[in-house]
Design a protein around this motif. Structure first.
Motif, PDB file in Angstrom:
ATOM      1  N   SER A   1      80.652  12.825  58.944  1.00  0.00           N
ATOM      2  CA  SER A   1      80.063  13.173  58.971  1.00  0.00           C
ATOM      3  C   SER A   1      80.728  14.550  57.492  1.00  0.00           C
ATOM      4  N   ALA A   2      79.628  14.397  56.604  1.00  0.00           N
ATOM      5  CA  ALA A   2      80.035  15.532  54.751  1.00  0.00           C
ATOM      6  C   ALA A   2      79.540  16.770  55.497  1.00  0.00           C
ATOM      7  N   TRP A   3      80.284  17.805  54.920  1.00  0.00           N
ATOM      8  CA  TRP A   3      79.366  19.033  54.126  1.00  0.00           C
ATOM      9  C   TRP A   3      80.208  19.925  53.405  1.00  0.00           C
ATOM     10  N   LEU A   4      78.968  20.140  52.410  1.00  0.00           N
ATOM     11  CA  LEU A   4      79.898  21.899  51.290  1.00  0.00           C
ATOM     12  C   LEU A   4      78.699  22.596  51.433  1.00  0.00           C
ATOM     13  N   ALA A   5      79.569  23.777  51.814  1.00  0.00           N
ATOM     14  CA  ALA A   5      78.480  25.076  51.511  1.00  0.00           C
ATOM     15  C   ALA A   5      78.857  26.113  50.848  1.00  0.00           C
ATOM     16  N   GLY A   6      78.374  28.043  50.136  1.00  0.00           N
ATOM     17  CA  GLY A   6      78.643  28.234  50.097  1.00  0.00           C
ATOM     18  C   GLY A   6      78.511  29.936  50.881  1.00  0.00           C
ATOM     19  N   LYS A   7      79.608  30.687  50.805  1.00  0.00           N
ATOM     20  CA  LYS A   7      79.941  31.560  51.703  1.00  0.00           C
ATOM     21  C   LYS A   7      80.012  32.925  51.702  1.00  0.00           C
ATOM     22  N   LEU A   8      79.299  33.930  51.926  1.00  0.00           N
ATOM     23  CA  LEU A   8      78.823  35.619  51.749  1.00  0.00           C
ATOM     24  C   LEU A   8      79.463  35.806  52.844  1.00  0.00           C
ATOM     25  N   SER A   9      80.583  36.431  53.165  1.00  0.00           N
ATOM     26  CA  SER A   9      81.101  37.271  53.826  1.00  0.00           C
ATOM     27  C   SER A   9      80.827  38.954  53.661  1.00  0.00           C
TER      28      SER A   9
ATOM     29  N   SER B   1      83.813  45.678  60.855  1.00  0.00           N
ATOM     30  CA  SER B   1      85.610  46.648  60.526  1.00  0.00           C
ATOM     31  C   SER B   1      86.564  46.220  62.106  1.00  0.00           C
ATOM     32  N   SER B   2      87.426  46.421  61.785  1.00  0.00           N
ATOM     33  CA  SER B   2      88.710  45.902  62.741  1.00  0.00           C
ATOM     34  C   SER B   2      88.581  44.271  62.523  1.00  0.00           C
ATOM     35  N   GLY B   3      88.511  44.349  61.282  1.00  0.00           N
ATOM     36  CA  GLY B   3      89.299  42.474  60.825  1.00  0.00           C
ATOM     37  C   GLY B   3      87.783  41.402  61.181  1.00  0.00           C
ATOM     38  N   PHE B   4      86.520  42.946  61.201  1.00  0.00           N
ATOM     39  CA  PHE B   4      85.466  41.171  61.964  1.00  0.00           C
ATOM     40  C   PHE B   4      84.418  42.006  60.947  1.00  0.00           C
ATOM     41  N   GLU B   5      83.724  40.360  60.259  1.00  0.00           N
ATOM     42  CA  GLU B   5      82.948  40.295  59.721  1.00  0.00           C
ATOM     43  C   GLU B   5      81.460  39.547  60.116  1.00  0.00           C
ATOM     44  N   PHE B   6      80.735  39.731  59.104  1.00  0.00           N
ATOM     45  CA  PHE B   6      79.323  38.827  58.932  1.00  0.00           C
ATOM     46  C   PHE B   6      79.355  37.918  57.707  1.00  0.00           C
ATOM     47  N   PHE B   7      79.104  37.063  58.314  1.00  0.00           N
ATOM     48  CA  PHE B   7      79.099  36.091  57.572  1.00  0.00           C
ATOM     49  C   PHE B   7      77.541  35.530  57.530  1.00  0.00           C
TER      50      PHE B   7
ATOM     51  N   ASN C   1      84.376  38.146  49.118  1.00  0.00           N
ATOM     52  CA  ASN C   1      83.389  38.487  49.721  1.00  0.00           C
ATOM     53  C   ASN C   1      82.757  36.905  49.565  1.00  0.00           C
ATOM     54  N   LEU C   2      82.892  35.773  48.376  1.00  0.00           N
ATOM     55  CA  LEU C   2      82.442  34.944  48.303  1.00  0.00           C
ATOM     56  C   LEU C   2      83.826  33.444  48.744  1.00  0.00           C
ATOM     57  N   ALA C   3      83.052  32.398  48.926  1.00  0.00           N
ATOM     58  CA  ALA C   3      83.984  30.973  49.525  1.00  0.00           C
ATOM     59  C   ALA C   3      83.618  30.400  49.433  1.00  0.00           C
ATOM     60  N   ILE C   4      83.946  28.561  49.140  1.00  0.00           N
ATOM     61  CA  ILE C   4      83.330  28.100  49.363  1.00  0.00           C
ATOM     62  C   ILE C   4      83.787  26.970  49.979  1.00  0.00           C
ATOM     63  N   GLU C   5      83.416  26.435  51.041  1.00  0.00           N
ATOM     64  CA  GLU C   5      83.728  25.914  52.260  1.00  0.00           C
ATOM     65  C   GLU C   5      83.134  23.538  52.239  1.00  0.00           C
TER      66      GLU C   5
END
Length: 114
Positions: free
Chosen positions: A82-90, A94-100, A59-63
């Motif tokens: 433009s440059a960016w770096l972020a951490g993401k929590l998903s 249901s049905s392949g959808f997620e909140f992040f 559920n965690l990602a770095i982007e």
């Protein structure tokens, strides 16, 4: 009501996803027209390009991403970067959808190309 909402949130947070690993993407398109109170005469010039990617661990990602666009201003041809770096929590729904949620840093700079 509050108890069932907390229970649902706890179940969503405990759910794991099958998706993990690295991913990359590329975006290419026309440069946008940029106009504001300080630079009213900025026209699209050239192309825009963005390379983005990340790595997901459950559920965690770095982007991150790096991109640029060209514009023609009263001062000459200009390129914005433009440059960016972020951490993401998903949180899977249901049905392949997620909140992040995503938090990180974003930096924009310019270089005048006389």
């Amino acid at each position: 009501m509050k108890r069932s909402a907390l229970t649902a949130l706890a179940l969503l947070a405990a759910t794991t996803t099958a998706n993990a690993g690295g991913y990359v993407g590329l975006g290419i398109g026309p440069s946008p027209g940029i106009s504001d109170a300080y630079e009213p005469h900025s026209d699209p010039q050239g192309r825009s390009l963005r390379l983005h990617g990340g790595y997901r661990f459950g559920n965690l990602a770095i982007e991150g991403a790096l991109g640029g666009v060209g514009t023609a201003t009263a001062h000459g041809d200009d390129r914005l970067y433009s440059a960016w770096l972020a951490g993401k929590l998903s949180l899977p729904l249901s049905s392949g959808f997620e909140f992040f949620g995503r938090a990180g840093v974003h930096h924009v700079w310019t270089s005048l190309l006389d």
